[in-house]
Design a protein around this motif. Structure first.
Motif, PDB file in Angstrom:
ATOM      1  N   ARG A   1      32.868  38.562  40.181  1.00 47.85           N
ATOM      2  CA  ARG A   1      32.629  38.647  38.739  1.00 47.85           C
ATOM      3  C   ARG A   1      33.083  37.386  38.030  1.00 47.85           C
ATOM      4  O   ARG A   1      34.011  36.706  38.473  1.00 47.85           O
ATOM      5  N   SER A   2      32.449  37.112  36.903  1.00 44.51           N
ATOM      6  CA  SER A   2      32.809  35.927  36.116  1.00 44.51           C
ATOM      7  C   SER A   2      34.145  36.176  35.420  1.00 44.51           C
ATOM      8  O   SER A   2      34.576  37.322  35.261  1.00 44.51           O
ATOM      9  N   ILE A   3      34.775  35.093  34.999  1.00 43.74           N
ATOM     10  CA  ILE A   3      36.066  35.206  34.317  1.00 43.74           C
ATOM     11  C   ILE A   3      35.937  36.045  33.044  1.00 43.74           C
ATOM     12  O   ILE A   3      36.801  36.859  32.724  1.00 43.74           O
ATOM     13  N   ASP A   4      34.803  35.873  32.319  1.00 41.68           N
ATOM     14  CA  ASP A   4      34.583  36.671  31.102  1.00 41.68           C
ATOM     15  C   ASP A   4      34.525  38.166  31.418  1.00 41.68           C
ATOM     16  O   ASP A   4      35.127  38.984  30.722  1.00 41.68           O
TER      17      ASP A   4
ATOM     18  N   LEU B   1      40.360  42.021  41.174  1.00 43.59           N
ATOM     19  CA  LEU B   1      39.010  41.602  40.791  1.00 43.59           C
ATOM     20  C   LEU B   1      38.752  40.165  41.231  1.00 43.59           C
ATOM     21  O   LEU B   1      37.666  39.823  41.686  1.00 43.59           O
ATOM     22  N   LEU B   2      39.789  39.315  41.104  1.00 42.77           N
ATOM     23  CA  LEU B   2      39.655  37.919  41.528  1.00 42.77           C
ATOM     24  C   LEU B   2      39.541  37.832  43.048  1.00 42.77           C
ATOM     25  O   LEU B   2      38.783  37.020  43.582  1.00 42.77           O
ATOM     26  N   GLN B   3      40.303  38.702  43.734  1.00 41.34           N
ATOM     27  CA  GLN B   3      40.330  38.634  45.198  1.00 41.34           C
ATOM     28  C   GLN B   3      39.083  39.232  45.836  1.00 41.34           C
ATOM     29  O   GLN B   3      38.630  38.767  46.864  1.00 41.34           O
ATOM     30  N   HIS B   4      38.573  40.313  45.240  1.00 41.78           N
ATOM     31  CA  HIS B   4      37.568  41.096  45.957  1.00 41.78           C
ATOM     32  C   HIS B   4      36.200  41.159  45.315  1.00 41.78           C
ATOM     33  O   HIS B   4      35.308  41.818  45.827  1.00 41.78           O
ATOM     34  N   THR B   5      36.021  40.516  44.149  1.00 46.51           N
ATOM     35  CA  THR B   5      34.693  40.568  43.527  1.00 46.51           C
ATOM     36  C   THR B   5      34.262  39.151  43.153  1.00 46.51           C
ATOM     37  O   THR B   5      35.076  38.227  43.143  1.00 46.51           O
TER      38      THR B   5
END
Ligand SMILES: Nc1ncnc2c1ncn2[C@@H]1O[C@H](COP(=O)(O)OP(=O)(O)OP(=O)(O)O)[C@@H](O)[C@H]1O
Ligand SMILES: [Mg+2]
Length: 283
Positions: A115-118, A109-113
């Motif tokens: 999105r916010s940390i929440d 999710l961190l690598q490919h999106t």
């Protein structure tokens, strides 16, 4: 059937290590929504076949198409784009030891999106909940059991809600109840979201529970394939020996002479080398 129903196409796949063909002319297709179980004796090439299907290994000859694209000839950057569409659970779990359980699941999710940390925290919680690991976010991989590592690997493979999941022995090391939980999850994703799955399994209870189709590998080729009912009714003695887990039968316990020579060839004098290391360490 619609033209895009074929999600995976494996055609004439050959993979040699040295002179030995571990995979020798393998061909099959996987349609959207199927759960294909690949089975076969230890060392017959199941993990090797999966590695070719995800583009992590290049075949000696033949090809693999994923979503209509020939992954076997694509550049690494282009394979990355296709990797966003599938998840992979490796046989070893392949967790990063320096990251926590939660960070491992968050990684795709961190690598490919964007999105916010929440949001990522919520998704990680939800995926860990799906595999029965609520509240384990902050432990490190070496603080959890082998079966738990497998389940974290599965949560990570599902992080991006893939339309296609590859799973290498997802239930090995799990107790029968947890095996049933993971099987239910696979069935729910397949039936509810139309996810396609390719699952390597030794566990016959689990295999027959989830499969819509089965392939048994052996001698570098496909020994048998069909629906679970067809496999159960197979007249092939190797299939019967395998699905009933019998020690006596046509599947040999020991390596063939050819395999034996191959292993001698790739690992010259292993004990002599190990002893050398031991002496150096203790000297
Ligand atoms: N990188 C490699 N170099 C040389 N030989 C390899 C390599 N990878 C796999 N092999 C050989 O290919 C064969 C098949 O290995 P593979 O890991 O695919 O088996 P498997 O069916 O997944 O077995 P298991 O059920 O024990 O996981 C083995 O003989 C293995 O030694
Ligand atoms: Mg394997």
């Amino acid at each position: 059937m619609p033209a895009d129903s074929k999600i995976i196409e494996v055609a004439g796949l050959v993979r040699k290590f040295g002179d030995r063909a571990v995979l020798n002319d393998i061909s099959f297709n996987v349609d959207r929504g199927e759960t294909l179980v690949i089975m076969g004796g230890s060392g017959c090439g199941k993990s090797t076949l999966l590695r070719h299907m995800i583009g992590a290994m290049k075949p000696t000859s033949g090809l693999v198409r994923l979503f209509g694209e020939e992954i076997t000839t694509l550049k690494e950057r282009e394979i990355e784009r296709i990797r966003l569409r599938f998840g992979m659970l490796f046989q070893s779990g392949a967790l990063l030891a320096s990251l926590t359980v939660g960070e491992n699941v968050a990684l795709p999710l961190l690598q490919h999106t964007k999105r916010s940390i929440d949001e990522i925290e919520d998704i990680v919680k939800q995926k860990l909940g799906m595999v029965g690991l609520t509240g384990f976010e902050n432990l490190k991989p070496d603080e959890i059991s082998g079966g738990m590592k497998k389940r974290v690997g599965l949560a990570r493979a599902l992080a991006l809600d893939p339309e296609l999941l590859f799973s290498d022995e997802p239930t090995s090391g799990l107790d029968p109840i947890m095996t049933a939980v993971i099987d239910e999850l696979t069935l729910k994703l397949a039936r509810g979201r139309g996810m396609t799955a390719v699952v390597v399994s030794h566990d016959m209870t689990s295999a027959f529970r989830i499969a819509t189709r089965m392939i048994m590998l052996g001698h570098g080729g496909i020994v048998a394939q069909g629906t679970p009912d067809e496999i159960r009714a197979s007249s092939n003695p190797e299939v019967q020996q395998f699905i009933h887990g019998e020690a006596d039968g046509p599947i040999p316990l020991n390596l063939s002479q050819e395999e034996h020579e191959h292993h001698q060839h790739v690992k010259p004098r292993p004990f002599a080398r190990a002893r050398g290391r031991f002496h150096r360490k203790t000297a």
